[in-house]
Design a protein around this motif. Structure first.
Motif, short mmCIF file in Angstrom:
data_model
loop_
_atom_site.label_atom_id
_atom_site.label_comp_id
_atom_site.label_asym_id
_atom_site.label_seq_id
_atom_site.Cartn_x
_atom_site.Cartn_y
_atom_site.Cartn_z
N ILE A 230 -8.35 -1.86 1.65
CA ILE A 230 -7.49 -3.03 1.01
C ILE A 230 -8.39 -3.95 0.26
CG2 ILE A 230 -5.92 -4.62 1.42
CD1 ILE A 230 -4.56 -2.90 3.58
N LEU B 139 -1.92 5.88 0.82
CA LEU B 139 -3.42 5.78 0.92
C LEU B 139 -3.94 7.00 1.44
CD1 LEU B 139 -4.93 3.58 -0.71
CD2 LEU B 139 -5.27 2.56 1.69
N VAL C 33 0.92 -1.14 -0.15
CA VAL C 33 0.01 -0.11 -0.10
C VAL C 33 0.87 1.27 -0.02
CG1 VAL C 33 -1.49 1.34 1.28
CG2 VAL C 33 -1.63 -1.13 1.09
N ILE D 171 -2.96 0.50 -4.13
CA ILE D 171 -3.10 -0.85 -3.40
C ILE D 171 -2.69 -2.10 -4.40
CG2 ILE D 171 -4.66 -2.47 -2.12
CD1 ILE D 171 -6.46 -0.08 -1.36
#
Length: 306
Positions: free
Chosen positions: A51, A11, A8, A62
């Motif tokens: 996610i 984010l 990730v 992601i």
């Protein structure tokens, strides 16, 4: 080359003027247990939901098994590789344990059979019991087993031992360690810091949507620049606080606890000042103390910045 289960980058998620995630970066290797810690409202559940494709994000990337995810769509093939146990999990109250397992088993090709899932949950003697009549801990054990129904390669466990007694909690810890030995990656959120210390290879600490620390349990504890000295001593509080490098003093009945920025100096001076010292212990900071300090420092810094 092994695929990376999870990565990730940057984010971000906002709800109106409220930023829930602010540029979060996390990664996960095969067979690794990553624990995400944070106080209530830190953004843990939002991060997991993003996610899994349950909520849309404002920015960031992601990647699951080296596949860049776009929006909330997740392919059927990818979903077959994921196992999920969310904190707020519910099943039909009228289906029995075996019926629940049989239903989930039917969703996957090559997954566990219903009987195997019942055994994984440790609920063989309750297989005919309806879900609604199970105890809180039994429900958690069933939900954990159902998360493994498809033999996933990446498992998300959100507060998996909530409502369990000590024996059941430790049994589930053993199951998580077995997943790791099988090369299965695990993302864990928990409020039990002992659980994080027992299971996690790495811990990511979230505070107000920001990653404030990332490392092994030992590395996070090492961020705290002091050690804990515990003993019985005849010295007064003023004399103890006057010892070199002592930062803080507390007492539990007659037992004394000192926080020291240089434990060797403090202990040497203590023994010179009081030759009656007994039951002397020197230990690193507990993970709980490190967690509280990290999240407190982050909250203070963000308030000052605001």
């Amino acid at each position: 080359m092994k695929l990376q289960p999870l990565n990730v980058t940057g984010l971000t998620k906002r709800y109106g003027a409220n930023t829930v995630l602010a540029g979060v970066d996390i990664s996960l290797a095969g067979g690794e247990v990553l624990c995400i810690l944070g106080p209530n409202g830190a953004g843990k559940t939002t991060l997991i939901s993003a996610i899994l494709g349950l909520v849309a994000t404002d920015s960031g990337e992601i990647t699951l098994f080296d596949q860049l995810q776009s929006g909330c769509q997740r392919s059927t093939a990818l979903r077959q590789q994921l196992g999920v146990m969310m904190q707020i999990g519910s099943l039909s109250a009228n289906l029995t344990v075996f019926e629940q397992c049989d239903l989930f088993s039917s969703y996957y090709e090559g997954g566990y059979s219903a009987a195997e899932l019942v055994k994984l949950a440790g609920l063989e003697q309750y297989s005919r019991q309806r879900f609604g009549r199970l105890s809180g801990g039994q429900k958690q054990r069933l939900l954990f087993a159902l998360a493994l129904a498809g033999k996933p390669k990446l498992v998300f466990l959100d507060e998996p031992t909530l409502g369990m007694d000590v024996e059941a909690r430790r049994a589930l810890w053993q199951q998580v360690q077995q997943l790791k030995q099988q090369g299965i990656s695990v993302v864990l959120t928990t409020h039990y810091l002992e659980e994080a210390e027992q299971l996690a290879d790495r811990i990511t600490v979230l505070s107000q949507g920001v990653v404030v620390a990332n490392g092994s349990p030992a590395e996070l504890k090492a961020l705290m620049q002091y050690k804990v000295i515990s003993c019985y001593s005849a010295l007064s509080d003023n004399a103890l606080l006057a010892l070199p490098a002592v930062l803080q003093l507390s007492r539990d009945k007659d037992r004394i606890t000192l926080h020291s920025s240089h434990a060797e100096q403090s202990v040497k001076a203590l023994l010179l000042a009081d030759d009656s010292v007994s039951q002397l212990e020197v230990r690193p900071v507990a993970l709980e103390q490190a967690f509280l300090q990290l999240t407190h420092n982050s909250s203070t810094q963000q308030e000052q910045a605001a």
